[in-house]
Design a protein around this motif. Structure first.
Motif, mmCIF file in Angstrom:
data_model
loop_
_atom_site.group_PDB
_atom_site.id
_atom_site.type_symbol
_atom_site.label_atom_id
_atom_site.label_comp_id
_atom_site.label_asym_id
_atom_site.label_seq_id
_atom_site.Cartn_x
_atom_site.Cartn_y
_atom_site.Cartn_z
ATOM 1 N N SER A 99 0.833 -1.205 0.000
ATOM 2 C CA SER A 99 0.000 0.000 0.000
ATOM 3 C C SER A 99 0.866 1.253 0.000
ATOM 4 O O SER A 99 2.057 1.223 0.291
ATOM 5 C CB SER A 99 -0.951 0.004 1.201
ATOM 6 N N ASP A 100 0.240 2.389 -0.305
ATOM 7 C CA ASP A 100 0.945 3.662 -0.405
ATOM 8 C C ASP A 100 0.061 4.790 0.109
ATOM 9 O O ASP A 100 -1.134 4.601 0.394
ATOM 10 C CB ASP A 100 1.322 3.950 -1.865
ATOM 11 N N GLY A 101 0.646 5.967 0.218
ATOM 12 C CA GLY A 101 -0.117 7.180 0.495
ATOM 13 C C GLY A 101 -0.832 7.169 1.827
ATOM 14 O O GLY A 101 -0.351 6.642 2.829
ATOM 15 N N ASP A 102 -2.025 7.752 1.835
ATOM 16 C CA ASP A 102 -2.795 7.884 3.070
ATOM 17 C C ASP A 102 -3.176 6.528 3.649
ATOM 18 O O ASP A 102 -3.215 6.358 4.877
ATOM 19 C CB ASP A 102 -4.053 8.718 2.820
ATOM 20 N N LEU A 103 -3.499 5.555 2.759
ATOM 21 C CA LEU A 103 -3.859 4.221 3.241
ATOM 22 C C LEU A 103 -2.698 3.606 4.001
ATOM 23 O O LEU A 103 -2.876 3.102 5.120
ATOM 24 C CB LEU A 103 -4.249 3.319 2.069
ATOM 25 N N TRP A 104 -1.504 3.676 3.415
ATOM 26 C CA TRP A 104 -0.336 3.105 4.096
ATOM 27 C C TRP A 104 -0.085 3.815 5.425
ATOM 28 O O TRP A 104 0.160 3.156 6.453
ATOM 29 C CB TRP A 104 0.909 3.232 3.213
ATOM 30 N N ALA A 105 -0.132 5.136 5.421
ATOM 31 C CA ALA A 105 0.162 5.898 6.636
ATOM 32 C C ALA A 105 -0.826 5.549 7.750
ATOM 33 O O ALA A 105 -0.434 5.373 8.915
ATOM 34 C CB ALA A 105 0.120 7.393 6.340
ATOM 35 N N ARG A 106 -2.122 5.432 7.392
ATOM 36 C CA ARG A 106 -3.129 5.093 8.411
ATOM 37 C C ARG A 106 -2.904 3.688 8.957
ATOM 38 O O ARG A 106 -2.924 3.453 10.169
ATOM 39 C CB ARG A 106 -4.532 5.207 7.821
ATOM 40 N N GLN A 107 -2.671 2.731 8.050
ATOM 41 C CA GLN A 107 -2.469 1.351 8.476
ATOM 42 C C GLN A 107 -1.205 1.220 9.316
ATOM 43 O O GLN A 107 -1.181 0.496 10.320
ATOM 44 C CB GLN A 107 -2.394 0.431 7.258
ATOM 45 N N ARG A 108 -0.159 1.909 8.923
ATOM 46 C CA ARG A 108 1.097 1.843 9.675
ATOM 47 C C ARG A 108 0.890 2.352 11.096
ATOM 48 O O ARG A 108 1.369 1.746 12.060
ATOM 49 C CB ARG A 108 2.173 2.666 8.957
ATOM 50 N N ARG A 109 0.191 3.474 11.237
ATOM 51 C CA ARG A 109 -0.061 4.021 12.577
ATOM 52 C C ARG A 109 -0.853 3.044 13.436
ATOM 53 O O ARG A 109 -0.620 2.941 14.643
ATOM 54 C CB ARG A 109 -0.813 5.348 12.473
ATOM 55 N N MET A 110 -1.777 2.328 12.828
ATOM 56 C CA MET A 110 -2.624 1.421 13.584
ATOM 57 C C MET A 110 -1.913 0.112 13.925
ATOM 58 O O MET A 110 -2.199 -0.512 14.950
ATOM 59 C CB MET A 110 -3.911 1.144 12.808
ATOM 60 N N ILE A 111 -0.997 -0.307 13.074
ATOM 61 C CA ILE A 111 -0.301 -1.580 13.277
ATOM 62 C C ILE A 111 0.902 -1.433 14.200
ATOM 63 O O ILE A 111 1.214 -2.332 14.985
ATOM 64 C CB ILE A 111 0.127 -2.154 11.908
#
Length: 437
Positions: free
Chosen positions: A88-100
């Motif tokens: 994933s990239d962009g906002d999706l990646w950033a959101r998922q990374r913060r949650m994981i």
């Protein structure tokens, strides 16, 4: 260098990818053109640009990271894993990374120490019979199995045992039984998502929260919206953890034992470090990251194995806008390729680069090394989220096994590397166990 001046390169086109055919191409072009070169693409819209200089790599992965997104070669990975954190990239990646991220930090990681140690203790019990009989072991398969079991137990805890009982075995053993990673395998693996969905649904119905990764991901909330992970994203992240959390660890341990079996002096140093160390005086559930006082040398052995055989041996980024690398113009849309395998064997960065020398990772020796000359887990914001857990898991395994056994290769010929999505041995390693007690 004038604007628009492109890096040198061949006229012949080639679609670079993580496969056996690409490595010889990179080696030949590296010898011919140096630390940066352009490779015309056959089917992709932009050319490929291969960079070997740590300063250029730092620009792509860190200082100008906003200009680079995931690049070419992810098609097979996306089919296998969906749109998880790896692709994933962009906002999706950033959101998922913060949650994981919280699931792989501090207390959350240390809490899995009993799982890691128990799975390895069970492994040692099974291996004792092989040591007594002298019967060779398929080490590659065994390490794949133990790494997979640790990931599945860390993800599903007691639900993993329920699944095994209901199915008469773990359906995820497909990962250890099938070595190919083609479209047919991807379809079979994605079919296993039904078991994950069933576990998720059961936990929701029972309002049950476990001390495992799955519950951590189910309980995670986006800081901005307060929303949980969408079910599709949750499923993709779980499937990504199963594959990435097992295959890279198993491959690294496989290469580590191979290297130790071929370098008696390093093996003896490992045994000496363990023999002169006392167990850390902390509770077992607090001791995953540094379970033994010998952890420094154990980690150096692992770091050196990762240098010689990085599981992710080639990865890419794509330029969003024009940039400059190595003094050359980089047009928007260019695929940037970084090859840790060649970077880690670059004589300009490493003394005696082809040799297995764990001492090169002693603090004093490593102090002056370029930070971006060593990329076993990538670097920058996309540094592998599970790197800390993986290193702790591997250090625990290495220490527990080396306390009891040493390995003797069955095959006289050196192991051959297979360069695909991950860097693995082309054929399973067969070893004999010799008891040290």
């Amino acid at each position: 260098m004038a604007q628009g001046h492109l890096a040198p390169g061949p006229d012949q086109g080639y679609d670079l990818d993580a496969n056996d055919e690409t490595l010889p191409v990179l080696q030949q072009l590296r010898a011919r053109y140096g630390a940066i070169y352009r490779v015309p693409s056959l089917t992709r819209p932009g050319d490929g640009l291969v960079i070997h200089d740590p300063d250029d790599i730092r620009r792509v992965l860190l200082t100008n990271r906003g200009n680079y997104v995931k690049g070419a070669g992810l098609e097979r990975v996306r089919v296998l894993l969906g749109n998880g954190l790896i692709v994933s990239d962009g906002d999706l990646w950033a959101r998922q990374r913060r949650m994981i991220q919280p699931a792989f930090q501090g207390q959350a990681t240390r809490g899995f120490a009993p799982v890691v140690r128990q799975v390895n203790a069970d492994l040692l019990t099974r291996w004792s019979a092989h040591a007594d009989s002298g019967e060779p072991i398929d080490l590659t398969h065994e390490l794949s199995s133990v790494a997979l079991e640790i990931v599945l137990r860390a993800l599903f805890s007691a639900d993993f045992d329920r699944l095994v009982e209901a199915e008469g075995g773990s359906p995820f053993d497909l990962l250890t039984e099938e070595s190919r990673r083609d479209l047919q395998f991807a379809a079979r693996f994605r079919g296993l998502a039904r078991f994950v969905r069933a576990i998720i649904e059961t936990r929701r119905q029972e309002a049950r929260v476990e001390s495992d990764w799955l519950s951590m991901l189910m309980q995670a909330r986006d800081k901005a919206s307060g929303e949980p992970m969408p079910d599709r994203a949750l499923l993709d992240e779980v499937m990504t953890l199963i594959v990435a959390g097992h295959e890279t660890t198993a491959s690294t341990l496989n290469w580590t034992w191979y290297l130790l079996s071929r370098h008696p002096e390093a093996e003896a140093a490992l045994h000496a470090a363990i023999a002169h160390a006392a167990p850390a005086e902390v509770a077992p559930d607090q001791a995953l990251a540094t379970p033994f006082a010998s952890a420094d040398y154990v980690e150096q052995v692992l770091q050196e194995a990762l240098r010689l055989y990085p599981p992710v041996w080639l990865f890419s980024r794509r330029a969003v806008q024009d940039d400059t690398l190595g003094g050359y113009h980089v047009p928007a849309g260019t695929d940037i390729f970084i090859c840790p395998y060649l970077l880690h064997r670059d004589a300009a960065q490493w003394e005696r680069p082809e040799e297995f020398l764990p001492a090169r990772f002693m603090p004093d020796a490593a102090a002056g090394r370029h930070r971006f000359a060593y990329l076993p887990f990538s670097a920058g914001p996309r540094f592998c989220v599970g790197a800390g857990f993986a290193m702790a898991e591997m250090a625990t395994h290495l220490t527990m096994v080396a306390e009891r056994f040493r390995w003797v290769p069955v095959d006289a010929e050196p192991a051959e590397a297979e360069f695909q999505i991950n860097l693995r041995t082309r054929h399973p390693l067969r070893m004999r166990l010799v008891s040290r007690r």
